[in-house]
Design a protein around this motif. Structure first.
Motif, PDB file in Angstrom:
ATOM      1  N   THR A 358     -20.429 -47.565  82.992  1.00  0.00           N
ATOM      2  CA  THR A 358     -19.821 -45.992  83.540  1.00  0.00           C
ATOM      3  C   THR A 358     -18.281 -46.527  83.042  1.00  0.00           C
ATOM      4  OG1 THR A 358     -18.692 -47.607  85.475  1.00  0.00           O
ATOM      5  CG2 THR A 358     -20.732 -45.820  85.988  1.00  0.00           C
ATOM      6  N   SER A 359     -18.349 -47.056  81.925  1.00  0.00           N
ATOM      7  CA  SER A 359     -17.186 -47.425  81.452  1.00  0.00           C
ATOM      8  C   SER A 359     -16.928 -46.241  79.872  1.00  0.00           C
ATOM      9  CB  SER A 359     -17.278 -49.089  80.555  1.00  0.00           C
ATOM     10  OG  SER A 359     -16.815 -50.113  81.971  1.00  0.00           O
ATOM     11  N   PRO A 360     -15.927 -45.743  79.896  1.00  0.00           N
ATOM     12  CA  PRO A 360     -14.980 -44.675  79.352  1.00  0.00           C
ATOM     13  C   PRO A 360     -15.716 -45.461  77.971  1.00  0.00           C
ATOM     14  CG  PRO A 360     -13.444 -44.765  80.840  1.00  0.00           C
ATOM     15  CD  PRO A 360     -13.976 -45.774  80.941  1.00  0.00           C
ATOM     16  N   HIS A 361     -14.916 -46.717  77.323  1.00  0.00           N
ATOM     17  CA  HIS A 361     -15.447 -46.618  76.130  1.00  0.00           C
ATOM     18  C   HIS A 361     -15.977 -47.182  75.563  1.00  0.00           C
ATOM     19  CE1 HIS A 361     -14.728 -51.034  77.894  1.00  0.00           C
ATOM     20  NE2 HIS A 361     -15.501 -51.415  77.633  1.00  0.00           N
ATOM     21  N   LEU A 362     -17.672 -47.342  76.666  1.00  0.00           N
ATOM     22  CA  LEU A 362     -19.242 -47.508  75.940  1.00  0.00           C
ATOM     23  C   LEU A 362     -19.405 -46.200  75.713  1.00  0.00           C
ATOM     24  CD1 LEU A 362     -21.458 -49.477  76.307  1.00  0.00           C
ATOM     25  CD2 LEU A 362     -21.636 -48.462  78.351  1.00  0.00           C
ATOM     26  N   TYR A 363     -19.013 -45.229  75.714  1.00  0.00           N
ATOM     27  CA  TYR A 363     -19.576 -43.682  76.109  1.00  0.00           C
ATOM     28  C   TYR A 363     -18.448 -43.246  74.049  1.00  0.00           C
ATOM     29  CZ  TYR A 363     -21.111 -42.998  80.591  1.00  0.00           C
ATOM     30  OH  TYR A 363     -22.310 -43.002  81.207  1.00  0.00           O
ATOM     31  N   GLU A 364     -17.429 -43.699  74.144  1.00  0.00           N
ATOM     32  CA  GLU A 364     -17.322 -43.735  73.358  1.00  0.00           C
ATOM     33  C   GLU A 364     -17.223 -44.081  71.646  1.00  0.00           C
ATOM     34  OE1 GLU A 364     -12.239 -44.184  73.500  1.00  0.00           O
ATOM     35  OE2 GLU A 364     -12.583 -42.258  75.533  1.00  0.00           O
ATOM     36  N   GLU A 365     -17.795 -45.480  71.874  1.00  0.00           N
ATOM     37  CA  GLU A 365     -17.436 -46.389  70.538  1.00  0.00           C
ATOM     38  C   GLU A 365     -19.207 -46.471  70.388  1.00  0.00           C
ATOM     39  OE1 GLU A 365     -14.459 -50.091  71.980  1.00  0.00           O
ATOM     40  OE2 GLU A 365     -16.893 -50.494  72.043  1.00  0.00           O
ATOM     41  N   LEU A 366     -20.077 -45.559  71.341  1.00  0.00           N
ATOM     42  CA  LEU A 366     -21.382 -45.907  71.370  1.00  0.00           C
ATOM     43  C   LEU A 366     -21.920 -44.306  70.804  1.00  0.00           C
ATOM     44  CD1 LEU A 366     -22.852 -48.783  73.148  1.00  0.00           C
ATOM     45  CD2 LEU A 366     -21.942 -49.118  70.755  1.00  0.00           C
ATOM     46  N   GLY A 367     -21.348 -43.421  71.025  1.00  0.00           N
ATOM     47  CA  GLY A 367     -21.778 -42.068  71.090  1.00  0.00           C
ATOM     48  C   GLY A 367     -23.010 -41.867  71.642  1.00  0.00           C
ATOM     49  N   ILE A 368     -22.245 -41.917  72.824  1.00  0.00           N
ATOM     50  CA  ILE A 368     -23.437 -41.727  74.121  1.00  0.00           C
ATOM     51  C   ILE A 368     -22.952 -40.479  74.673  1.00  0.00           C
ATOM     52  CG2 ILE A 368     -24.590 -42.224  75.947  1.00  0.00           C
ATOM     53  CD1 ILE A 368     -23.561 -44.802  75.753  1.00  0.00           C
ATOM     54  N   PRO A 369     -23.903 -38.930  74.798  1.00  0.00           N
ATOM     55  CA  PRO A 369     -22.674 -38.372  75.424  1.00  0.00           C
ATOM     56  C   PRO A 369     -22.530 -38.421  76.629  1.00  0.00           C
ATOM     57  CG  PRO A 369     -25.511 -37.565  74.222  1.00  0.00           C
ATOM     58  CD  PRO A 369     -24.573 -39.540  74.370  1.00  0.00           C
ATOM     59  N   ALA A 370     -21.554 -37.501  77.315  1.00  0.00           N
ATOM     60  CA  ALA A 370     -20.982 -37.737  78.751  1.00  0.00           C
ATOM     61  C   ALA A 370     -22.075 -37.629  79.742  1.00  0.00           C
ATOM     62  CB  ALA A 370     -19.342 -36.855  78.520  1.00  0.00           C
ATOM     63  N   GLY A 371     -21.937 -38.027  81.213  1.00  0.00           N
ATOM     64  CA  GLY A 371     -23.323 -37.733  81.789  1.00  0.00           C
ATOM     65  C   GLY A 371     -24.462 -38.139  82.042  1.00  0.00           C
ATOM     66  N   THR A 372     -24.953 -38.943  80.682  1.00  0.00           N
ATOM     67  CA  THR A 372     -26.274 -39.541  80.698  1.00  0.00           C
ATOM     68  C   THR A 372     -25.840 -40.491  81.710  1.00  0.00           C
ATOM     69  OG1 THR A 372     -25.933 -39.617  78.082  1.00  0.00           O
ATOM     70  CG2 THR A 372     -27.458 -40.933  79.501  1.00  0.00           C
ATOM     71  N   LYS A 373     -27.449 -40.373  82.889  1.00  0.00           N
ATOM     72  CA  LYS A 373     -27.811 -42.054  83.413  1.00  0.00           C
ATOM     73  C   LYS A 373     -28.532 -42.552  82.462  1.00  0.00           C
ATOM     74  CE  LYS A 373     -25.348 -39.326  86.427  1.00  0.00           C
ATOM     75  NZ  LYS A 373     -23.510 -39.753  86.340  1.00  0.00           N
TER      76      LYS A 373
END
Length: 654
Positions: A358-373
């Motif tokens: 759930t870390s925010p920087h993981l989503y930002e650096e790897l381009g993971i869409p928000a809310g991905t489960k």
């Protein structure tokens, strides 16, 4: 840089980064050195140079790399019709032996199967002109080095030797010079590419918890622009577990590790190349040399062992100028190991940031869409999956790990409906019909109307307490039964007690021997019969039979099956030797009864020895009989163990 030197026939040590085309760097010069019929027809070679024996040998560490190199050489040598054969374990021997008999120009193989066929004289290595060690640092490691040395001793001394690998430590280079003649070391690098890793590969390192890694991997696999992905694990069990978890989460995943059979390993890799599976979970067996087009992400689920393994793992992406992403998840226990790798490779990740799913920087650096489960939505499950790729029957040897190989279900043919098997109930090892015939009718007069219609009820034997007369007669019957006859009849089915008195009068001498005789009778009594108290039997028998006279005790003695008859022997004959241990207690009272007329002085002369009670008892019987017959007397002397023997006699009479 390699082609001019290798075509001249010189030995070469080639080192370049992953994905730069090393296979053709040694493959093209090797194919040029092989003589084929097309060369003879074109006048480039003499006919006597043609042979069916292999002319070039390539040794590789893994089976997957062996198959890949073979396919590349077949493509490159298709115009000249060069015969290339892959020899590796996990397949049947017969097809490989048949191909060698027909004739082969180039052999690509793993050390184990090459030594097997060469030892059986199925593979002739005496015509080899070129030897290539692909992934040379792995081949000259301590694990493969003995096998490689044995293979080299089978080759002609005059040959060309080439070594190629992305990592070439100084110790490996010094070891390789033993088998080479003035080699040329070629290290190919790009001017604008610094460091040991490929510039087109973006690297990310995170400190992750082992329990959160599956969730992190599931979300990373849903990043934007992700194509094929490879996940590397350190152990075979972890690889199998992660592949199973990803499949449950909706991803089309396959596994490649050592516990799978060769057919299952090739099935997973073939499905990965064809796009039916987009996630390949594997161990380090797939970290070297595997070239699959379209791999965009490489995930190190567990930290690699050393810097060489790290380079080969992330080298599966960013090949041939393409861009890729390499993600490494380092556990808390692996931080020291990772710091060593980071220092050797001169990377910029000495202290990876602590990261969770759930870390925010993981989503930002790897381009993971928000809310991905951590579960792939059903709308995105478009891959056919591993089961869509048919598994090939390779005639595997050993069959190790075949149970873990997922395979596609075989198509069902139309068959006739199968008749269900009829189960027959059995009772006591016999069928129901047999038991119904064998069981007699109940004794209490029950008719068949009381029983169920389908089967005959089983007869239950009642075990009531028997009458004293029946118990007494059963005891007498047990004593009279010889050892060779079968077990006596049950007590509950004894005859009327009126017949017990004649039997008791015929055998009046049983009071002394009944306790010893009842032991074998108890052993022969069936387990289903009630247990009889023999003290009660003795009392009942004493009340039913008349008291025997004392003079008849010397003339008639009942001898059971396990007892020895102690009778009065003549003075000139010694007493019989008794071997059974259970007759000692019976021998002592009999000896005292015979020696009763003797005086106390006679008993003093026959005092038994302490340590040999059996011999002493026999000596006492003989001495007592002799003195009684002659009528002599001896001075009285108290006997030492008379009190114990008297106590035993009283216990026996009681």
């Amino acid at each position: 840089m390699t082609l001019p030197v290798a075509l001249s026939g010189s030995d070469v040590i080639g080192q370049a980064k992953t994905g730069t085309g090393k296979t053709l760097g040694f493959g093209l010069p090797l194919l040029d050195r092989v003589t084929v019929p097309a060369d003879v027809e074109a006048g480039r070679a003499a006919p006597e140079k043609l042979t069916d024996a292999p002319q070039a040998l390539i040794v590789v560490p893994t089976r997957e790399l062996c198959q890949q190199v073979t396919n590349d050489l077949l493509t490159a040598g298709k115009a000249r019709n060069v015969r290339v054969l892959a020899i590796y374990g996990g397949r049947a021997y017969e097809p490989q032996v048949e191909a060698l008999k027909k004739g082969v120009d180039v052999v690509v193989g793993t050390p184990g199967r090459l030594l097997d066929l060469a030892g059986q004289r199925k593979l002739d290595l005496s015509h080899i002109r070129v030897l290539v060690l692909d992934e040379a640092d792995e081949m000259l490691d301590l694990g493969f080095l003995p096998d490689v040395e044995r293979i080299i001793t089978m080759l002609p001394p005059k040959r060309q030797t080439m070594l190629f690998s992305a990592t070439m430590p100084g110790a490996v280079i010094s070891l390789a010079r033993r088998y080479m003649s003035q080699p040329t070391h070629i290290n190919a690098t790009s001017p604008d590419d610094e460091g040991t890793t490929v510039k087109n590969t973006a690297q990310f390192v995170y400190r992750a918890h082992s329990m959160d890694k599956p969730e992190m991997v599931s979300r990373i696999l849903q990043a934007e622009g992700r194509g094929l992905a490879m996940i590397f694990c350190r152990t075979k069990r972890t690889a199998a577990d992660i592949a199973e978890q990803l499949e449950k989460r909706g991803f089309a995943s396959g596994a490649v590790h050592g516990d799978l059979g060769q057919g299952a390993r090739e099935q997973a890799l073939r499905a990965f190349r064809n796009g039916k599976v987009d996630v390949l979970v594997c161990t380090d067996v797939a970290a070297r040399g595997i070239d699959v087009e379209g791999v965009t992400h490489v995930i190190n689920y567990q930290s690699p062992e050393d810097e060489k393994t790290y380079l080969h793992r992330i080298g599966r992406t960013g090949r041939a100028g393409a861009k890729g992403t390499a993600i490494t998840l380092v556990d808390w226990d692996d931080i020291p190991r990772w710091q060593l790798i980071n220092k050797v490779l001169d990377l910029k990740f000495p202290d990876p940031p602590e990261t969770y799913s759930t870390s925010p920087h993981l989503y930002e650096e790897l381009g993971i869409p928000a809310g991905t489960k951590g579960v792939l939505p059903r709308a995105e499950r478009t891959r056919a999956g591993l089961r869509a790729e048919e598994i090939e029957d390779l005639g595997e040897t050993g069959g190790r790990g075949r149970r873990s190989a997922p395979s596609a279900p075989a198509p069902r043919e139309e068959r006739a409906p199968r008749t269900p098997r009829q189960r027959r109930r059995t009772r006591g090892g016999s069928s129901l019909d047999e038991s119904a015939v064998a069981v007699p009718a109940p004794a209490d007069g029950a008719t068949g109307e009381d029983a169920p219609e389908t089967r005959t009820p089983r007869r239950r034997r009642r075990t009531r307490a028997a009458a004293p007369e029946a118990v007494a007669e059963a005891a007498v019957t047990v004593v009279e039964t010889p050892a060779a006859e079968p077990a006596p009849a049950p007590v509950a089915e004894a005859e009327p007690a009126a017949e017990a008195e004649p039997a008791a009068e015929a055998k009046p001498r049983r009071r002394r021997t009944r306790p010893a005789a009842t032991k074998p009778a108890v052993a022969q009594t069936p387990a289903a019969e009630p247990v009889v108290d023999f003290q009660t039997v003795a009392v009942a028998a004493q009340a039913a039979e008349p008291v025997a006279t004392k003079p008849r005790r010397r003339t008639r003695v009942v001898k059971p099956a396990d007892e020895v008859d102690f009778q009065i022997a003549p003075a000139s004959e010694p007493a019989p030797q008794t071997k059974a241990r259970r007759t000692r207690a019976a021998a002592k009272p009999k000896a005292e009864a015979v020696a009763a007329p003797a005086t106390a002085e006679d008993a003093a002369e026959t005092k038994p020895r302490r340590r040999r009670p059996r011999a002493a008892a026999e000596k006492t019987v003989t001495a007592a009989v002799t003195l009684t017959s002659d009528g002599e007397a001896a001075p009285a002397k108290p006997r030492r163990r008379r009190s114990r023997a008297a106590a035993a006699a009283e216990t026996t009479e009681g």
